[in-house]
Design a protein around this motif. Structure first.
Motif, PDB file in Angstrom:
ATOM      1  N   HIS A  15       0.799  -1.199   0.000  1.00 25.59           N
ATOM      2  CA  HIS A  15       0.000   0.000   0.000  1.00 25.59           C
ATOM      3  C   HIS A  15       0.842   1.263   0.000  1.00 25.59           C
ATOM      4  O   HIS A  15       1.413   1.650   0.993  1.00 25.59           O
ATOM      5  CB  HIS A  15      -0.927   0.024   1.210  1.00 25.59           C
ATOM      6  CG  HIS A  15      -1.613   1.341   1.263  1.00 25.59           C
ATOM      7  ND1 HIS A  15      -2.375   1.772   0.213  1.00 25.59           N
ATOM      8  CD2 HIS A  15      -1.573   2.337   2.133  1.00 25.59           C
ATOM      9  CE1 HIS A  15      -2.792   2.972   0.474  1.00 25.59           C
ATOM     10  NE2 HIS A  15      -2.313   3.355   1.632  1.00 25.59           N
ATOM     11  N   TRP A  32       3.738   3.827   4.381  1.00 22.57           N
ATOM     12  CA  TRP A  32       3.240   3.689   5.759  1.00 22.57           C
ATOM     13  C   TRP A  32       4.099   2.752   6.588  1.00 22.57           C
ATOM     14  O   TRP A  32       4.303   2.976   7.787  1.00 22.57           O
ATOM     15  CB  TRP A  32       1.785   3.206   5.749  1.00 22.57           C
ATOM     16  CG  TRP A  32       0.850   4.197   5.126  1.00 22.57           C
ATOM     17  CD1 TRP A  32       0.189   4.068   3.942  1.00 22.57           C
ATOM     18  CD2 TRP A  32       0.496   5.486   5.640  1.00 22.57           C
ATOM     19  NE1 TRP A  32      -0.558   5.194   3.684  1.00 22.57           N
ATOM     20  CE2 TRP A  32      -0.390   6.071   4.701  1.00 22.57           C
ATOM     21  CE3 TRP A  32       0.843   6.195   6.782  1.00 22.57           C
ATOM     22  CZ2 TRP A  32      -0.930   7.337   4.897  1.00 22.57           C
ATOM     23  CZ3 TRP A  32       0.302   7.459   6.977  1.00 22.57           C
ATOM     24  CH2 TRP A  32      -0.574   8.006   6.038  1.00 22.57           C
ATOM     25  N   GLY A  74      -8.299   2.079   9.303  1.00 24.83           N
ATOM     26  CA  GLY A  74      -7.036   2.821   9.110  1.00 24.83           C
ATOM     27  C   GLY A  74      -6.345   2.932  10.453  1.00 24.83           C
ATOM     28  O   GLY A  74      -5.947   4.008  10.901  1.00 24.83           O
ATOM     29  N   GLY A  76      -3.507   2.035  11.769  1.00 20.26           N
ATOM     30  CA  GLY A  76      -2.084   2.294  12.003  1.00 20.26           C
ATOM     31  C   GLY A  76      -1.491   1.238  12.929  1.00 20.26           C
ATOM     32  O   GLY A  76      -1.791   0.040  12.804  1.00 20.26           O
ATOM     33  N   ASP A  97      -6.525  -2.190   8.378  1.00 18.05           N
ATOM     34  CA  ASP A  97      -5.549  -1.293   7.762  1.00 18.05           C
ATOM     35  C   ASP A  97      -5.011  -1.936   6.488  1.00 18.05           C
ATOM     36  O   ASP A  97      -5.106  -3.152   6.299  1.00 18.05           O
ATOM     37  CB  ASP A  97      -4.403  -1.003   8.743  1.00 18.05           C
ATOM     38  CG  ASP A  97      -3.677   0.297   8.425  1.00 18.05           C
ATOM     39  OD1 ASP A  97      -3.997   1.336   9.040  1.00 18.05           O
ATOM     40  OD2 ASP A  97      -2.793   0.283   7.540  1.00 18.05           O
ATOM     41  N   GLY A  98      -4.416  -1.095   5.628  1.00 20.66           N
ATOM     42  CA  GLY A  98      -3.859  -1.594   4.381  1.00 20.66           C
ATOM     43  C   GLY A  98      -2.384  -1.938   4.469  1.00 20.66           C
ATOM     44  O   GLY A  98      -1.789  -2.333   3.473  1.00 20.66           O
ATOM     45  N   THR A  99      -1.779  -1.764   5.641  1.00 24.75           N
ATOM     46  CA  THR A  99      -0.333  -1.977   5.775  1.00 24.75           C
ATOM     47  C   THR A  99      -0.057  -3.151   6.710  1.00 24.75           C
ATOM     48  O   THR A  99      -0.227  -3.027   7.940  1.00 24.75           O
ATOM     49  CB  THR A  99       0.341  -0.687   6.320  1.00 24.75           C
ATOM     50  OG1 THR A  99      -0.053   0.411   5.498  1.00 24.75           O
ATOM     51  CG2 THR A  99       1.851  -0.807   6.312  1.00 24.75           C
ATOM     52  N   LEU A 102       1.892  -2.702   9.961  1.00 29.73           N
ATOM     53  CA  LEU A 102       1.212  -1.999  11.065  1.00 29.73           C
ATOM     54  C   LEU A 102       0.248  -2.938  11.789  1.00 29.73           C
ATOM     55  O   LEU A 102       0.060  -2.845  13.007  1.00 29.73           O
ATOM     56  CB  LEU A 102       0.488  -0.758  10.531  1.00 29.73           C
ATOM     57  CG  LEU A 102       1.432   0.329   9.999  1.00 29.73           C
ATOM     58  CD1 LEU A 102       0.645   1.444   9.323  1.00 29.73           C
ATOM     59  CD2 LEU A 102       2.281   0.903  11.132  1.00 29.73           C
ATOM     60  N   THR A 124      -7.083  -4.707   4.757  1.00 27.92           N
ATOM     61  CA  THR A 124      -8.020  -4.223   3.746  1.00 27.92           C
ATOM     62  C   THR A 124      -7.426  -3.015   3.060  1.00 27.92           C
ATOM     63  O   THR A 124      -6.958  -2.094   3.739  1.00 27.92           O
ATOM     64  CB  THR A 124      -9.346  -3.779   4.411  1.00 27.92           C
ATOM     65  OG1 THR A 124     -10.008  -4.935   4.908  1.00 27.92           O
ATOM     66  CG2 THR A 124     -10.272  -3.122   3.413  1.00 27.92           C
ATOM     67  N   LEU A 126      -8.460   0.061   1.116  1.00 27.03           N
ATOM     68  CA  LEU A 126      -9.606   0.878   0.734  1.00 27.03           C
ATOM     69  C   LEU A 126      -9.178   1.777  -0.435  1.00 27.03           C
ATOM     70  O   LEU A 126      -8.024   2.181  -0.489  1.00 27.03           O
ATOM     71  CB  LEU A 126     -10.041   1.732   1.923  1.00 27.03           C
ATOM     72  CG  LEU A 126     -10.339   0.947   3.215  1.00 27.03           C
ATOM     73  CD1 LEU A 126     -10.443   1.920   4.387  1.00 27.03           C
ATOM     74  CD2 LEU A 126     -11.598   0.129   3.089  1.00 27.03           C
ATOM     75  N   SER A 149      -9.371   7.406  12.442  1.00 26.12           N
ATOM     76  CA  SER A 149      -8.581   8.601  12.748  1.00 26.12           C
ATOM     77  C   SER A 149      -7.552   8.856  11.659  1.00 26.12           C
ATOM     78  O   SER A 149      -6.701   8.000  11.377  1.00 26.12           O
ATOM     79  CB  SER A 149      -7.874   8.408  14.100  1.00 26.12           C
ATOM     80  OG  SER A 149      -6.833   9.353  14.245  1.00 26.12           O
ATOM     81  N   LYS A 150      -7.651  10.005  11.055  1.00 28.75           N
ATOM     82  CA  LYS A 150      -6.678  10.491  10.067  1.00 28.75           C
ATOM     83  C   LYS A 150      -6.443   9.483   8.939  1.00 28.75           C
ATOM     84  O   LYS A 150      -5.327   9.345   8.449  1.00 28.75           O
ATOM     85  CB  LYS A 150      -5.357  10.847  10.772  1.00 28.75           C
ATOM     86  CG  LYS A 150      -5.497  12.059  11.679  1.00 28.75           C
ATOM     87  CD  LYS A 150      -4.225  12.374  12.433  1.00 28.75           C
ATOM     88  CE  LYS A 150      -4.151  11.591  13.701  1.00 28.75           C
ATOM     89  NZ  LYS A 150      -2.910  11.683  14.428  1.00 28.75           N
ATOM     90  N   LEU A 155      -8.159   8.803   1.431  1.00 28.70           N
ATOM     91  CA  LEU A 155      -8.972   8.124   0.414  1.00 28.70           C
ATOM     92  C   LEU A 155      -9.504   9.176  -0.560  1.00 28.70           C
ATOM     93  O   LEU A 155      -9.894  10.283  -0.136  1.00 28.70           O
ATOM     94  CB  LEU A 155     -10.130   7.385   1.082  1.00 28.70           C
ATOM     95  CG  LEU A 155      -9.685   6.352   2.144  1.00 28.70           C
ATOM     96  CD1 LEU A 155     -10.898   5.713   2.799  1.00 28.70           C
ATOM     97  CD2 LEU A 155      -8.776   5.294   1.534  1.00 28.70           C
TER      98      LEU A 155
HETATM   99  C1  LIG Z   1      -2.122   8.827   9.230  1.00 32.21           C
HETATM  100  S1  LIG Z   1      -2.233   7.105   9.532  1.00 32.21           S
HETATM  101  C2  LIG Z   1      -3.367   7.095  10.907  1.00 32.21           C
HETATM  102  C3  LIG Z   1      -3.148   5.927  11.815  1.00 32.21           C
HETATM  103  C4  LIG Z   1      -4.006   5.933  13.068  1.00 32.21           C
HETATM  104  N1  LIG Z   1      -5.419   5.845  12.770  1.00 32.21           N
HETATM  105  C5  LIG Z   1      -3.724   7.166  13.882  1.00 32.21           C
HETATM  106  O1  LIG Z   1      -4.579   8.039  13.983  1.00 32.21           O
HETATM  107  O2  LIG Z   1      -2.611   7.269  14.439  1.00 32.21           O
HETATM  108  C6  LIG Z   1      -3.221   6.526   8.206  1.00 32.21           C
HETATM  109  C7  LIG Z   1      -3.441   5.020   8.228  1.00 32.21           C
HETATM  110  O3  LIG Z   1      -4.352   4.690   7.204  1.00 32.21           O
HETATM  111  C8  LIG Z   1      -3.877   3.557   6.499  1.00 32.21           C
HETATM  112  N2  LIG Z   1      -4.347   3.723   5.114  1.00 32.21           N
HETATM  113  C9  LIG Z   1      -4.114   4.757   4.300  1.00 32.21           C
HETATM  114  N3  LIG Z   1      -4.713   4.572   3.124  1.00 32.21           N
HETATM  115  C10 LIG Z   1      -5.338   3.360   3.197  1.00 32.21           C
HETATM  116  C11 LIG Z   1      -6.107   2.597   2.303  1.00 32.21           C
HETATM  117  N4  LIG Z   1      -6.342   3.031   1.060  1.00 32.21           N
HETATM  118  N5  LIG Z   1      -6.596   1.406   2.714  1.00 32.21           N
HETATM  119  C12 LIG Z   1      -6.355   0.957   3.961  1.00 32.21           C
HETATM  120  N6  LIG Z   1      -5.617   1.632   4.853  1.00 32.21           N
HETATM  121  C13 LIG Z   1      -5.108   2.821   4.471  1.00 32.21           C
HETATM  122  C14 LIG Z   1      -2.370   3.615   6.593  1.00 32.21           C
HETATM  123  O4  LIG Z   1      -1.782   2.324   6.445  1.00 32.21           O
HETATM  124  C15 LIG Z   1      -2.180   4.195   7.982  1.00 32.21           C
HETATM  125  O5  LIG Z   1      -2.081   3.200   8.944  1.00 32.21           O
END
Ligand SMILES: C[S@@+](CC[C@H](N)C(=O)[O-])C[C@H]1O[C@@H](n2cnc3c(N)ncnc32)[C@H](O)[C@@H]1O
Length: 317
Positions: A15, A32, A74, A76, A97-99, A102, A124, A126, A149-150, A155
């Protein structure tokens, strides 16, 4: 619940947003997995604010809406997923999460905190895995509380993502998204180094990067970021917001300084095109571990950060 619930696809996607859509704000790719340490220390430093958030959500949900299942979309490194497992002792928590790296951290953390049976992970990517307009891939199941969160801002179609998140809410369940809020503050306006106002210029550079990042996302759809209106359009009622404050005064502890050092190092790396040479020089001093004026040593470093959460409820029938 199996802690590796449906992880067969982990590694299926690497991802990263493979787009460089620069208008002088550098590469908007986000790796990520490479950010794992930084994401985890960020979330750990913010733990006091996240505990407040969980407490507030528990109060908003109230005793009549027992929480048996929580989805963290998401998620993290899983810090908040573990906070939820502790805040809602009758709930199972699924970190999505997509990573894969993590998700592994999430399982390690849950294990360390004695929450291994209650926090599971799901890989997953997204929005590919969003299941049309009705909801997220059905193998995620449904939840009483859906937290994100964040992540929604990474997306392309933010409204579509919110619509899909509402699709996995049980009747009477709550969606809570942490987005927007305020830029963090950690130094005075005049730090006796370079031109005063560095933080305001760093914020402006990050805004530019953020806009480039959004425009370069697959399926990027512009939307006015009025989160209460977006939650309302997704079909939620009782839409509200609240903000939890993280207030760590100077002198900052070592964990806070280490987090800021990583943050400034990252900005130095990705923002140098958007900043003038004098500000880049100031950043070089701030990230120098040997300098008395560096962020690891200077006495005036503090951390003031606001986590804003927008909530809404799915009608009961
Ligand atoms: C900025 S981090 C936020 C992590 C956590 N929620 C936090 O607030 O600390 C964004 C997270 O979204 C996940 N993410 C970003 N785009 C994604 C996607 N298209 N599908 C799944 N996960 C995604 C990333 O892997 C990352 O863990």
């Amino acid at each position: 619940m199996n802690a590796h619930e449906h992880d067969a696809s982990a590694g299926r996607h690497e991802h990263r947003h493979r787009h460089t859509h620069g208008h002088g704000h550098g590469d908007t790719d986000v790796d990520w997995a490479a950010l794992a340490d930084h994401l985890e220390s960020n979330a750990e430093v913010h733990l006091p604010a996240h505990l407040q958030v969980a407490d507030r959500l528990r109060t908003l949900l109230g005793p009549d809406r027992p929480v048996r299942r929580v989805l963290d979309i998401g998620s993290g490194p899983g810090v908040m997923a573990c906070v939820f497992a502790e805040a809602f002792p009758d709930a199972e928590v699924l970190a999505v999460d997509g990573t894969p790296e993590l998700l592994e951290r999430t399982l390690t953390r849950a294990d360390r905190l004695g929450l291994a049976g209650r926090v599971a992970v799901h890989h997953t990517l997204l929005p590919e895995d969003l299941n049309g307009a009705t909801g997220i891939a059905s193998d995620l199941g449904t939840a009483d509380l859906v937290w994100s969160s964040k992540a929604v801002h990474h997306l392309g179609d933010q409204q579509g993502a919110l619509d899909a998140l509402v699709g996995v809410l049980r009747p009477g369940g709550m969606l809570a998204v942490a987005e927007g809020g305020l830029p963090m503050r950690f130094l005075p306006r005049d730090i006796g180094l370079g031109r005063p106002g560095l933080q305001a210029r760093l914020d402006a550079a990050q805004e530019g990067w953020f806009q480039d990042m959004r425009e370069g996302l697959p399926g990027s759809a512009p939307v006015v970021e009025d989160w209460p209106a977006m939650l309302g359009r997704a079909g939620l009622t009782d839409v509200r917001s609240f903000t939890a404050l993280l207030d760590l005064p100077a002198p900052l502890d070592d964990a806070g300084r280490a987090f800021l050092h990583a943050q400034l190092s990252r900005l130095r790396e990705k923002m140098d095109e958007a900043l003038d040479a004098a500000d880049v020089e100031t950043l070089d001093v701030l990230v120098d571990p040997a300098s008395e004026q560096g962020i690891l040593r200077r006495p005036d470093a503090f951390l003031l950060s606001a986590v804003t959460v927008f909530t809404g409820v799915r009608a009961s029938s």
